[in-house]
Structures are given as C-alpha cells and as structure tokens.
Design a protein around this motif. Structure first.
Motif, PDB file in Angstrom:
ATOM      1  N   ALA A  23       0.825  -1.211   0.000  1.00  0.00           N
ATOM      2  CA  ALA A  23       0.000   0.000   0.000  1.00  0.00           C
ATOM      3  C   ALA A  23       0.861   1.263   0.000  1.00  0.00           C
ATOM      4  CB  ALA A  23      -0.935   0.006   1.209  1.00  0.00           C
ATOM      5  N   MET A  24       1.980   1.241   0.766  1.00  0.00           N
ATOM      6  CA  MET A  24       2.858   2.412   0.807  1.00  0.00           C
ATOM      7  C   MET A  24       3.556   2.622  -0.532  1.00  0.00           C
ATOM      8  SD  MET A  24       4.493   2.056   4.644  1.00  0.00           S
ATOM      9  CE  MET A  24       5.462   3.542   4.465  1.00  0.00           C
ATOM     10  N   ASP A  25       3.913   1.529  -1.194  1.00  0.00           N
ATOM     11  CA  ASP A  25       4.511   1.671  -2.530  1.00  0.00           C
ATOM     12  C   ASP A  25       3.509   2.300  -3.501  1.00  0.00           C
ATOM     13  OD1 ASP A  25       6.810   0.571  -1.557  1.00  0.00           O
ATOM     14  OD2 ASP A  25       6.375  -1.459  -2.268  1.00  0.00           O
ATOM     15  N   GLY A  26       2.230   1.879  -3.445  1.00  0.00           N
ATOM     16  CA  GLY A  26       1.205   2.471  -4.308  1.00  0.00           C
ATOM     17  C   GLY A  26       0.977   3.932  -4.010  1.00  0.00           C
ATOM     18  N   MET A  27       1.050   4.318  -2.720  1.00  0.00           N
ATOM     19  CA  MET A  27       0.858   5.720  -2.372  1.00  0.00           C
ATOM     20  C   MET A  27       2.016   6.569  -2.891  1.00  0.00           C
ATOM     21  SD  MET A  27       0.440   7.464   1.420  1.00  0.00           S
ATOM     22  CE  MET A  27       2.161   7.186   1.792  1.00  0.00           C
ATOM     23  N   ARG A  28       3.246   6.043  -2.806  1.00  0.00           N
ATOM     24  CA  ARG A  28       4.385   6.821  -3.311  1.00  0.00           C
ATOM     25  C   ARG A  28       4.283   7.032  -4.821  1.00  0.00           C
ATOM     26  NH1 ARG A  28       7.138   2.981  -0.011  1.00  0.00           N
ATOM     27  NH2 ARG A  28       7.697   3.858   2.015  1.00  0.00           N
ATOM     28  N   ARG A  29       3.783   6.011  -5.525  1.00  0.00           N
ATOM     29  CA  ARG A  29       3.660   6.126  -6.985  1.00  0.00           C
ATOM     30  C   ARG A  29       2.353   6.803  -7.411  1.00  0.00           C
ATOM     31  NH1 ARG A  29       5.436   0.660  -6.502  1.00  0.00           N
ATOM     32  NH2 ARG A  29       3.275   0.000  -6.870  1.00  0.00           N
ATOM     33  N   LEU A  30       1.425   7.016  -6.414  1.00  0.00           N
ATOM     34  CA  LEU A  30       0.101   7.579  -6.688  1.00  0.00           C
ATOM     35  C   LEU A  30      -0.629   6.752  -7.745  1.00  0.00           C
ATOM     36  CD1 LEU A  30       0.860  11.423  -6.663  1.00  0.00           C
ATOM     37  CD2 LEU A  30      -0.099  10.003  -4.835  1.00  0.00           C
ATOM     38  N   GLN A  32      -3.506   4.357  -9.411  1.00  0.00           N
ATOM     39  CA  GLN A  32      -4.958   4.498  -9.432  1.00  0.00           C
ATOM     40  C   GLN A  32      -5.580   3.575  -8.381  1.00  0.00           C
ATOM     41  OE1 GLN A  32      -6.704   3.698 -13.206  1.00  0.00           O
ATOM     42  NE2 GLN A  32      -8.767   4.377 -12.609  1.00  0.00           N
ATOM     43  N   GLY A  33      -6.440   4.122  -7.563  1.00  0.00           N
ATOM     44  CA  GLY A  33      -7.093   3.339  -6.520  1.00  0.00           C
ATOM     45  C   GLY A  33      -6.225   3.117  -5.290  1.00  0.00           C
ATOM     46  N   TRP A  34      -5.110   3.903  -5.151  1.00  0.00           N
ATOM     47  CA  TRP A  34      -4.243   3.694  -3.978  1.00  0.00           C
ATOM     48  C   TRP A  34      -4.935   4.069  -2.675  1.00  0.00           C
ATOM     49  CZ3 TRP A  34      -2.939   7.516  -0.581  1.00  0.00           C
ATOM     50  CH2 TRP A  34      -3.170   8.835  -0.980  1.00  0.00           C
ATOM     51  N   LEU A  35      -5.850   5.050  -2.736  1.00  0.00           N
ATOM     52  CA  LEU A  35      -6.536   5.464  -1.521  1.00  0.00           C
ATOM     53  C   LEU A  35      -7.444   4.354  -0.999  1.00  0.00           C
ATOM     54  CD1 LEU A  35      -6.748   7.925   0.318  1.00  0.00           C
ATOM     55  CD2 LEU A  35      -8.696   8.696  -1.025  1.00  0.00           C
ATOM     56  N   LEU A  39      -6.988   2.260   2.488  1.00  0.00           N
ATOM     57  CA  LEU A  39      -8.082   2.205   3.455  1.00  0.00           C
ATOM     58  C   LEU A  39      -8.380   0.766   3.844  1.00  0.00           C
ATOM     59  CD1 LEU A  39     -10.362   3.490   5.080  1.00  0.00           C
ATOM     60  CD2 LEU A  39     -11.768   3.479   2.994  1.00  0.00           C
ATOM     61  N   ARG A  40      -8.420  -0.128   2.852  1.00  0.00           N
ATOM     62  CA  ARG A  40      -8.668  -1.552   3.170  1.00  0.00           C
ATOM     63  C   ARG A  40      -7.528  -2.122   4.025  1.00  0.00           C
ATOM     64  NH1 ARG A  40     -10.610  -1.609  -2.231  1.00  0.00           N
ATOM     65  NH2 ARG A  40      -8.564  -2.298  -2.987  1.00  0.00           N
ATOM     66  N   THR A  41      -6.296  -1.715   3.729  1.00  0.00           N
ATOM     67  CA  THR A  41      -5.160  -2.214   4.515  1.00  0.00           C
ATOM     68  C   THR A  41      -5.245  -1.759   5.968  1.00  0.00           C
ATOM     69  OG1 THR A  41      -3.755  -2.214   2.543  1.00  0.00           O
ATOM     70  CG2 THR A  41      -2.650  -2.241   4.677  1.00  0.00           C
ATOM     71  N   ALA A  42      -5.514  -0.458   6.188  1.00  0.00           N
ATOM     72  CA  ALA A  42      -5.614   0.059   7.561  1.00  0.00           C
ATOM     73  C   ALA A  42      -6.766  -0.595   8.307  1.00  0.00           C
ATOM     74  CB  ALA A  42      -5.785   1.582   7.529  1.00  0.00           C
ATOM     75  N   ARG A  43      -7.919  -0.779   7.623  1.00  0.00           N
ATOM     76  CA  ARG A  43      -9.077  -1.413   8.264  1.00  0.00           C
ATOM     77  C   ARG A  43      -8.770  -2.870   8.628  1.00  0.00           C
ATOM     78  NH1 ARG A  43     -14.258  -0.196   4.987  1.00  0.00           N
ATOM     79  NH2 ARG A  43     -13.731   1.863   5.807  1.00  0.00           N
ATOM     80  N   GLY A  44      -8.079  -3.591   7.719  1.00  0.00           N
ATOM     81  CA  GLY A  44      -7.745  -4.994   8.008  1.00  0.00           C
ATOM     82  C   GLY A  44      -6.757  -5.120   9.162  1.00  0.00           C
ATOM     83  N   LEU A  71     -11.109  11.135   3.462  1.00  0.00           N
ATOM     84  CA  LEU A  71     -10.606  11.519   2.144  1.00  0.00           C
ATOM     85  C   LEU A  71     -11.422  10.873   1.030  1.00  0.00           C
ATOM     86  CD1 LEU A  71      -6.754  11.313   2.780  1.00  0.00           C
ATOM     87  CD2 LEU A  71      -8.105  13.389   2.447  1.00  0.00           C
ATOM     88  N   GLU A  72     -11.779   9.576   1.233  1.00  0.00           N
ATOM     89  CA  GLU A  72     -12.499   8.864   0.179  1.00  0.00           C
ATOM     90  C   GLU A  72     -13.965   9.291   0.130  1.00  0.00           C
ATOM     91  OE1 GLU A  72     -13.251   4.269  -1.280  1.00  0.00           O
ATOM     92  OE2 GLU A  72     -13.093   4.768   0.835  1.00  0.00           O
ATOM     93  N   SER A  73     -14.627   9.427   1.285  1.00  0.00           N
ATOM     94  CA  SER A  73     -16.055   9.742   1.291  1.00  0.00           C
ATOM     95  C   SER A  73     -16.336  11.149   0.783  1.00  0.00           C
ATOM     96  CB  SER A  73     -16.621   9.571   2.706  1.00  0.00           C
ATOM     97  OG  SER A  73     -15.968  10.460   3.598  1.00  0.00           O
TER      98      SER A  73
END
Length: 651
Positions: A23-30, A32-35, A39-44, A71-73
C-alpha cells in the motif's frame, strides 16, 4: 502466551507487513485506486490487531482509517501536508509491526495528533438541521401544504451490515409519509445508504403531514428521539401556491377514502417494517451464532493445542527426570569408585609404609647385633692377649670323630686370669633416613611390630610410643656384676599446654580439643538435595584395613541445609566451615576438619577410646563464629555412637 497465540501473532505480523509495504509503494507512486487500497489495509490491520489484543496498533491503524475514510467519502484529493501525515503514520505503524512487544513503549502521540488535526481540517462542518432558514423552499412548500418539520435522531448498533439495514428501512418508511429535507451524515442523492456508511448515529430532517404521535408509532422510536421543529415567525409570510392546488390539497385532507388508503398504506408499511426488523434480527442471530461457532472452534483448537503442549512438556519433563536420574547414578557411581580408589591407594601407602618400617627395624636390629658382636669379640680378644704367654691354656684340638670326643678326658681347669677391663666403648652413631608419612597422615602412627630378641645379644630397643620419643643407649658391662647400664635421655613431650593428663587415652589428640558452645535455639531442620537431582546424599563411614575410620560427605556436596530465614550450602569452599564434632565434656569437644574431598580420617587410637567413653553422638556442625577462642556450632546432622559401633566393626 500459548503456542497457537504465538502462531496467530506471527501470521498477523507477516501478512500486515506485506500488505502495508504494498500500500505504501502504491501511495508513493500515486497509483490508481491507492486510496481505497490503503483504506482496506488500515481497516484490516485494525481488525486483526483487535483480535490479537494489540491496543497500540489498534489506535494507530484506527486513526489512519478515519483519515483515509474522510478523504475517500468526501472525494478529496490529498495535498502535500496530508500525504506527509499519511507517510509518517504508515511508517510508524510499520515500525510497530516489526516488534509488537514494544508497542507500549513506542511514542505515537505526535503522529496521532497530526492525524486528528488533518481530519478536522478536511471535514466540512456538520449541517445544522434544526435551522429551517437554511431551507427556504422546503419551508414555503410546507406552509402551502400544511406540513410539519421533525428532526429524527436514529441510534445505530451492531456491525456495518446491521447499521445500513436499519437506516435503509427507516428511510423507506419516511419517504412514503413525507419528504426528506437533509441528513447528517450526508447521504446519496436518492437517500440510499452505500457500503461506506459505518457511523453509530443518523440525524434526519423530515417534512410530513403526520403528527408526532403517528410518527412515533410508525418509527417505533422513543419520544426524545423525535423533535418537532416549528417554523420561525418571519418565514410564515411566504407566498402561497395557486388556488387550485390549495383546493386539491384540502380535498385530499378531507377525503375519507384517501384517509383509509393512507391508513392501509401505513399498516402495510408497519408490517413490512416489522418483517424487515424480524429479518434483521434473524440475520443478527445467524451472525452471532456463526461468531459463537467460530469462537467454539477456536477454543477447541486452543484446548487441543494446550493438551498437545502439556503432553510435550510432560514428555520433556520425563526425559529430563530420566536424564537427571542417569546423571545422578553416574555421579554416585563415580564418587563410589573414587572413594574406593582413594581407600585402595591409602591402604597401599599404609602397607608400603609398614613394610618400609619393618625393613628399617630389621636393619636396625641387625646393625645392633653386628655392633654388639663386634664389641664382644673385641673384648674377648683383648682379654686373651693380656694373659701371660706361658700360662695360656692350650687350645684343645677337636677330633671330628664323635667316639674320640666322648672318650677324651677333659683338660684340667685353669685359674681365671686377672681381668682388666677395657675402657668403655660407645656405640657408633647410625643415621637412618626419615620415613615418609602416609597420605592421609594419621594423627597417631601405629607402632611397628616388636622384633624377636636374639639370645645372648644386647637388648633391643622398645617400640617408640606415639606421645613420648625416647632413645636407649647400647648396654655396656660394668664392674659390678656385669649388669646393663643403659643411658636414657629425657623424653621429648609433644603435647600442647591445654592437653589432658598423660593417663588419658585421648591425650595425643589434645590439639583438637576446643571449647565450644552449641546453638540449639534454631538448628537446621533438614538437608535438601540440589535442584534437578532426585537422589538424596548421606554421610558415609567405614573402616580401612589399618583400622582407621573414614567419615565422608562427598555425596552431600551441593546439598543445602535449611532453617527459618537461613540456609547453608555444602560446597568445596564452604567445607572450611564444617567440623566433625566428638564431644566428651559438656563445654569441650574434639573438632576434626574435612579435607577438600569432604572426608575426615579418624585414627583408631582416637575412635576406640572415644567410642567407649562417650555413647552419645557424633555430629556434623557448622562453625558460626569463633569468639575468644570458643567455637559456636550449629548442628546439621548427628549420628548415635551405638549405631556407628554396629557398622564400624574392626576388620
């Protein structure tokens, strides 16, 4: 922590680290759908941390989940500050997952504060539903149609599915009897509940023709949950609708058929609501039953794991006991073999010492015979040559034939010549090497066997006593009757000043006699073996071939004597504090020290008279202190002399 719990924790840490890194790698690369992915990772991670009882990880992951959900809602694109807060929080969470046991000592307050500030900054202000001035069109419509405004506060409980189901059912009912004006939190355009709604409360602003009592019966809510909002006075001057609409509305209000239809519709709505609530309860019951079944299965697995762990622990304990037993038997065997070897070596040394002493005594005896014979021959020759030559008697000739000897006549007697005594001769000094002392050295050496005296030879010296050493000179014939005239030097006394009288059988051991005081108030209660050892040691006592008595506490090494608030462990260093105590008088005793092997060699010259004098006991005692020459003793064990006499029979 049990083994299944450890396995669950390891699985949680491994899976969470993998998902968090992705998830952190996806956020650094921005990507699509990283948010949504983050969110699913933090919730899990939050849910798994609650299951594994890691409260600090629950706090950190829950704060990140709140920020990501907002952020998502709200469809907000994170700015640079928000991305930095997310990056910092995820990095701290990743560090906490690296070592969950240090979570309580990890500083997370700074990250939590930054996340809360960011959530507050991006969250729009909650709508003020009871301020009707914000809804002028709805107020004008209500004035023309005779509608009432109600603020409904709906509490939500259960899991996310149950909350959404309950809110959707209420919205369906309310849209039939009135018009939804606004809601908190904001809902979809068609007042539908999407999958992201997870709140515990919903506030709804409703405009309806119903009164409060009917609304209470329809929603099944308590009275404080439904609040009627009056229309402000300044808003009641709104422009009315066209005349025909008012007429139609009045007709609708007064028509009985319409009222019956409305009532029927309300009844159907109530039945549907009850049916939906029943279905919701059944769903909750099924979910609860599923959770209970899962909990029972988990408990069964944990019980099975505990039984398995108990069996493994029992097997390990049995193996450890067996290993300890074998080691104890091996040590005991080695100790016995070492003791037997020591006894054999002591016996061999004592036997060699006895043989050497016998050989030395035999050499002395032969030397004395040679010296005596030489002196006698010299005296005889001197006397012979001092006679007158013409009066010297002829030497008789010896005929080897026995019959001539028998028939021969004896020679006439010759008058004894005048005897002139030669000056007395002194016996030559003979240096004899000192004898080696056997190991262990006995206190009193056993006397050597008395040699057999030769006829007509000078008298042999008496055996040297253990206490007094005397020297006997060579006997020389005197003028008065040829009687021996021994020269006896003064005896050398080796007793100490405080020794008993010379007539006491224990006088040679006076150096071991000490004033003492037994501490009888709090003696040692028992002797415990070392931890992990099954067999209990004991004091051994036996006679060796010399007749000496050996007391050994080798098998008691590492044992601990205990009493209230005190203990004493027998080790190689603490042997210096132990004494073998032989008491005869009330305030005095003979104290023998233990050697480094835990043994005491008691000479038979001490044991035999002591066992006849004292019939009480022999004790193993600890020297607590020595004060003004008095030994203060505390007993560890005692052994009756009568029982020792039965065991220590002379070989």
């Amino acid at each position: 922590m049990t083994e299944p719990a450890n396995m669950s924790l390891e699985m949680f840490v491994h899976e969470s680290e993998k998902r968090l890194t992705a998830a952190m790698d996806g956020m650094r690369r921005l990507d699509q759908g990283w948010l949504e992915e983050m969110l699913r990772t933090a919730r899990g991670i939050r849910g798994a941390a609650e299951y594994t009882n890691l409260p600090y990880i629950v706090r950190m992951s829950g704060a990140l989940e709140t920020l990501l959900f907002r952020l998502e809602s709200l469809s907000i694109t994170p700015d640079k500050v928000c991305l930095e807060v997310l990056q910092s929080g995820m990095t701290r969470l990743q560090g906490m997952l690296g070592d969950p046991s240090l979570g309580a000592h990890t500083p997370i307050e700074e990250e939590l504060t930054a996340i809360e500030v960011t959530v507050t900054r991006i969250t729009p202000p909650a709508p003020v539903l009871d301020d009707l001035r914000r809804y002028p069109q709805a107020v004008a419509k209500a004035l023309n149609q005779g509608l009432n405004f109600f603020l409904i506060d709906l509490p939500l409980s259960g899991d996310a599915t149950a909350k959404r189901t309950k809110l959707a059912a209420l919205l369906d009912n309310l849209q039939v009897i009135g018009e939804m004006i606004d809601s908190d939190p904001p809902l979809e355009a068609n007042w539908s509940v999407d999958g992201r709604f997870t709140g515990n409360r919903a506030r709804l602003l409703l405009a309806t023709v119903l009164q409060k009592d009917l609304l209470l019966g329809l929603t099944s809510l308590s009275e404080e949950r439904i609040q009627e909002i009056p229309i402000p006075q300044d808003l009641q001057t709104a422009a009315p609708l066209e005349e025909e609409h008012n007429d139609l509305l009045d007709a609708a209000r007064l028509g009985e058929a319409e009222e019956r239809m409305r009532q029927e519709h309300f009844e159907r709505m109530e039945q549907e609501r009850l049916a939906r609530e029943a279905e919701a309860r059944e769903a909750e019951a099924r979910e609860a039953e599923a959770r209970e079944a899962e909990a029972r299965e988990a408990e069964a697995r944990e019980a099975e794991a505990r039984v398995k762990a108990a069996r493994e622990a029992e097997a390990r304990e049995a193996a450890a006991k067996e290993r300890a037993t074998r080691e104890a038997e091996a040590r005991e065997k080695a100790a016995k073999e070492a003791l037997e070897k020591t006894a054999r070596e002591a016996e061999a040394r004592a036997s060699a010492a006895r043989e050497k002493k016998l050989r030395s005594a035999e050499q002395k005896r032969r030397l004395m015979m040679i010296v005596s014979g030489t002196l006698a021959a010299g005296i005889a020759v001197a006397l012979y040559f001092q006679m007158e030559p013409n009066k010297a008697p002829p030497l008789p000739t010896i005929d080897k034939r026995p019959e001539k000897i028998a028939n021969s006549t004896p020679a006439p007697p010759v008058a004894p010549p005048k005897t002139v005594l030669a000056p007395p001769l002194s016996a030559p000094e003979v240096s004899i090497p000192p004898e080696p002392k056997p190991e262990p050295p006995p206190v009193v050496a056993s006397p050597a066997p008395e040699p057999k005296p030769e006829p007509e030879i000078a008298k042999q010296p008496e055996p040297v006593p253990a206490v007094q050493a005397t020297t006997t000179a060579m006997p020389i014939a005197s003028e008065a009757g040829n009687q021996p005239n021994p020269v006896t030097p003064q005896p050398v006394r080796i007793l100490t000043e405080n020794a008993p009288g010379m007539n006491s059988p224990l006088a040679p051991f006076a150096n071991l006699l000490k004033p003492m005081n037994r501490l009888k108030a709090t003696p040692y209660e028992r002797i415990m073996p070392p931890k992990g050892r099954i067999t209990h040691g004991e004091m051994l006592f036996y006679r060796i071939p010399d007749g000496h008595v050996v007391f050994s506490i080798l098998s008691l090494m590492d044992h601990t004597a205990v009493r209230p608030d005190d203990s004493f462990t027998i080790t190689a260093k603490s042997l210096a504090e132990l004494r073998l105590v032989f008491q005869v008088d009330p305030n005095e005793a003979y104290l023998f020290e233990f050697n480094i092997h835990g043994r005491v060699l008691v000479p038979t010259a001490f044991w035999d008279p002591f066992s006849q004098i004292s019939l009480k006991a022999v004790s193993m005692s600890r020297v607590v202190k020595i004060e003004q020459g008095v030994y203060h003793l505390r007993d560890l064990a005692a052994y009756k002399v009568n029982n020792l006499l039965k065991i220590l029979k002379k070989p």
